[in-house]
Design a protein around this motif. Structure first.
Motif, PDB file in Angstrom:
ATOM      1  N   ALA A 164       0.832  -1.209   0.000  1.00 42.44           N
ATOM      2  CA  ALA A 164       0.000   0.000   0.000  1.00 42.44           C
ATOM      3  C   ALA A 164       0.865   1.256   0.000  1.00 42.44           C
ATOM      4  O   ALA A 164       0.529   2.247  -0.655  1.00 42.44           O
ATOM      5  CB  ALA A 164      -0.926  -0.008   1.212  1.00 42.44           C
ATOM      6  N   ASP A 165       1.999   1.227   0.705  1.00 38.93           N
ATOM      7  CA  ASP A 165       2.893   2.379   0.742  1.00 38.93           C
ATOM      8  C   ASP A 165       3.495   2.658  -0.634  1.00 38.93           C
ATOM      9  O   ASP A 165       3.584   3.817  -1.049  1.00 38.93           O
ATOM     10  CB  ASP A 165       4.010   2.150   1.759  1.00 38.93           C
ATOM     11  N   VAL A 166       3.900   1.626  -1.354  1.00 37.97           N
ATOM     12  CA  VAL A 166       4.467   1.813  -2.694  1.00 37.97           C
ATOM     13  C   VAL A 166       3.422   2.416  -3.630  1.00 37.97           C
ATOM     14  O   VAL A 166       3.712   3.342  -4.392  1.00 37.97           O
ATOM     15  CB  VAL A 166       5.021   0.485  -3.252  1.00 37.97           C
ATOM     16  N   PHE A 167       2.188   1.923  -3.568  1.00 42.31           N
ATOM     17  CA  PHE A 167       1.135   2.477  -4.416  1.00 42.31           C
ATOM     18  C   PHE A 167       0.791   3.921  -4.021  1.00 42.31           C
ATOM     19  O   PHE A 167       0.477   4.747  -4.883  1.00 42.31           O
ATOM     20  CB  PHE A 167      -0.114   1.604  -4.393  1.00 42.31           C
ATOM     21  N   ALA A 168       0.856   4.235  -2.730  1.00 44.81           N
ATOM     22  CA  ALA A 168       0.601   5.610  -2.296  1.00 44.81           C
ATOM     23  C   ALA A 168       1.691   6.551  -2.811  1.00 44.81           C
ATOM     24  O   ALA A 168       1.406   7.665  -3.259  1.00 44.81           O
ATOM     25  CB  ALA A 168       0.516   5.680  -0.772  1.00 44.81           C
ATOM     26  N   ARG A 169       2.943   6.106  -2.770  1.00 48.57           N
ATOM     27  CA  ARG A 169       4.044   6.932  -3.281  1.00 48.57           C
ATOM     28  C   ARG A 169       3.919   7.132  -4.792  1.00 48.57           C
ATOM     29  O   ARG A 169       4.152   8.223  -5.299  1.00 48.57           O
ATOM     30  CB  ARG A 169       5.385   6.300  -2.937  1.00 48.57           C
ATOM     31  N   ALA A 170       3.552   6.071  -5.511  1.00 45.52           N
ATOM     32  CA  ALA A 170       3.366   6.190  -6.962  1.00 45.52           C
ATOM     33  C   ALA A 170       2.200   7.123  -7.273  1.00 45.52           C
ATOM     34  O   ALA A 170       2.264   7.922  -8.214  1.00 45.52           O
ATOM     35  CB  ALA A 170       3.134   4.824  -7.579  1.00 45.52           C
ATOM     36  N   GLY A 171       1.142   7.056  -6.489  1.00 44.73           N
ATOM     37  CA  GLY A 171       0.016   7.969  -6.677  1.00 44.73           C
ATOM     38  C   GLY A 171       0.403   9.411  -6.425  1.00 44.73           C
ATOM     39  O   GLY A 171      -0.027  10.322  -7.147  1.00 44.73           O
ATOM     40  N   TYR A 172       1.227   9.642  -5.408  1.00 40.33           N
ATOM     41  CA  TYR A 172       1.697  10.999  -5.131  1.00 40.33           C
ATOM     42  C   TYR A 172       2.583  11.502  -6.273  1.00 40.33           C
ATOM     43  O   TYR A 172       2.496  12.668  -6.670  1.00 40.33           O
ATOM     44  CB  TYR A 172       2.448  11.044  -3.808  1.00 40.33           C
ATOM     45  N   LEU A 173       3.418  10.621  -6.821  1.00 43.02           N
ATOM     46  CA  LEU A 173       4.251  10.988  -7.969  1.00 43.02           C
ATOM     47  C   LEU A 173       3.387  11.360  -9.168  1.00 43.02           C
ATOM     48  O   LEU A 173       3.659  12.347  -9.859  1.00 43.02           O
ATOM     49  CB  LEU A 173       5.195   9.835  -8.316  1.00 43.02           C
ATOM     50  N   GLN A 174       2.323  10.627  -9.399  1.00 43.96           N
ATOM     51  CA  GLN A 174       1.406  10.953 -10.494  1.00 43.96           C
ATOM     52  C   GLN A 174       0.702  12.291 -10.230  1.00 43.96           C
ATOM     53  O   GLN A 174       0.448  13.061 -11.159  1.00 43.96           O
ATOM     54  CB  GLN A 174       0.394   9.827 -10.690  1.00 43.96           C
ATOM     55  N   ALA A 175       0.398  12.580  -8.972  1.00 42.57           N
ATOM     56  CA  ALA A 175      -0.209  13.874  -8.640  1.00 42.57           C
ATOM     57  C   ALA A 175       0.764  15.020  -8.893  1.00 42.57           C
ATOM     58  O   ALA A 175       0.367  16.095  -9.376  1.00 42.57           O
ATOM     59  CB  ALA A 175      -0.669  13.882  -7.183  1.00 42.57           C
ATOM     60  N   LEU A 176       2.048  14.812  -8.590  1.00 44.65           N
ATOM     61  CA  LEU A 176       3.060  15.836  -8.883  1.00 44.65           C
ATOM     62  C   LEU A 176       3.154  16.096 -10.377  1.00 44.65           C
ATOM     63  O   LEU A 176       3.289  17.246 -10.815  1.00 44.65           O
ATOM     64  CB  LEU A 176       4.427  15.401  -8.351  1.00 44.65           C
ATOM     65  N   ILE A 177       3.079  15.033 -11.172  1.00 43.77           N
ATOM     66  CA  ILE A 177       3.126  15.175 -12.631  1.00 43.77           C
ATOM     67  C   ILE A 177       1.917  15.969 -13.119  1.00 43.77           C
ATOM     68  O   ILE A 177       2.039  16.882 -13.940  1.00 43.77           O
ATOM     69  CB  ILE A 177       3.206  13.793 -13.305  1.00 43.77           C
ATOM     70  N   GLY A 178       0.733  15.650 -12.623  1.00 38.90           N
ATOM     71  CA  GLY A 178      -0.477  16.379 -13.005  1.00 38.90           C
ATOM     72  C   GLY A 178      -0.408  17.840 -12.619  1.00 38.90           C
ATOM     73  O   GLY A 178      -0.821  18.717 -13.382  1.00 38.90           O
ATOM     74  N   HIS A 179       0.135  18.117 -11.441  1.00 39.68           N
ATOM     75  CA  HIS A 179       0.268  19.502 -10.991  1.00 39.68           C
ATOM     76  C   HIS A 179       1.239  20.271 -11.877  1.00 39.68           C
ATOM     77  O   HIS A 179       0.978  21.418 -12.261  1.00 39.68           O
ATOM     78  CB  HIS A 179       0.726  19.533  -9.533  1.00 39.68           C
ATOM     79  N   ALA A 180       2.371  19.637 -12.235  1.00 41.22           N
ATOM     80  CA  ALA A 180       3.351  20.296 -13.107  1.00 41.22           C
ATOM     81  C   ALA A 180       2.779  20.565 -14.499  1.00 41.22           C
ATOM     82  O   ALA A 180       3.041  21.607 -15.089  1.00 41.22           O
ATOM     83  CB  ALA A 180       4.614  19.452 -13.195  1.00 41.22           C
TER      84      ALA A 180
END
Length: 131
Positions: free
Chosen positions: A110-126
């Protein structure tokens, strides 16, 4: 020849395996790219198995002569998670990198998927800032 600006050092916002990212850049062993120019996908390659724990079998063997109810120990179950989560990063210029993060528990998965989701959110924000 077009020169790409050097990555500006900044605080690391997310770290998944060998991949790190801040609000402007993503850094992998294969290269450094602007965060708005990458796509991140995840592939779950974990498996979950259920076993009867060894202590339950020992308790049945020890107490079988005293109580037939000791067979209820065989109802005890233990869940094991193993495998890895693959994080695939592809840049617009065609370069790719795949990080395989080993997973040994459901919480770690679950932690790995949460980190990947946060990375995808950073990409969307950029991408939203860039327009």
């Amino acid at each position: 020849m077009t020169m790409q600006p050097l990555p500006q050092p900044g605080p690391t916002l997310v770290h998944v395996g060998n991949v790190t990212a801040n609000d402007a850049w993503i850094v992998t062993p294969a290269g450094t790219w602007p965060i708005a120019d990458v796509n991140v996908t995840t592939v779950d390659q974990t498996n979950t198995t259920t076993h009867t724990p060894a202590w339950a079998i020992v308790m049945v063997v020890v107490f079988i002569w005293f109580f037939l109810l000791s067979l209820l120990f065989l109802l005890a179950r233990e869940v094991r998670v193993g495998g890895f989560v693959a994080i695939h990063i592809s840049a617009r210029n065609g370069q790719t990198y795949t990080e395989q993060v080993p997973v040994y528990s459901a919480q770690q998965r679950a932690d790995v998927f949460a980190r990947a989701g946060y990375l995808q959110a950073l990409i969307g924000h950029a991408r939203a800032i860039r327009g």
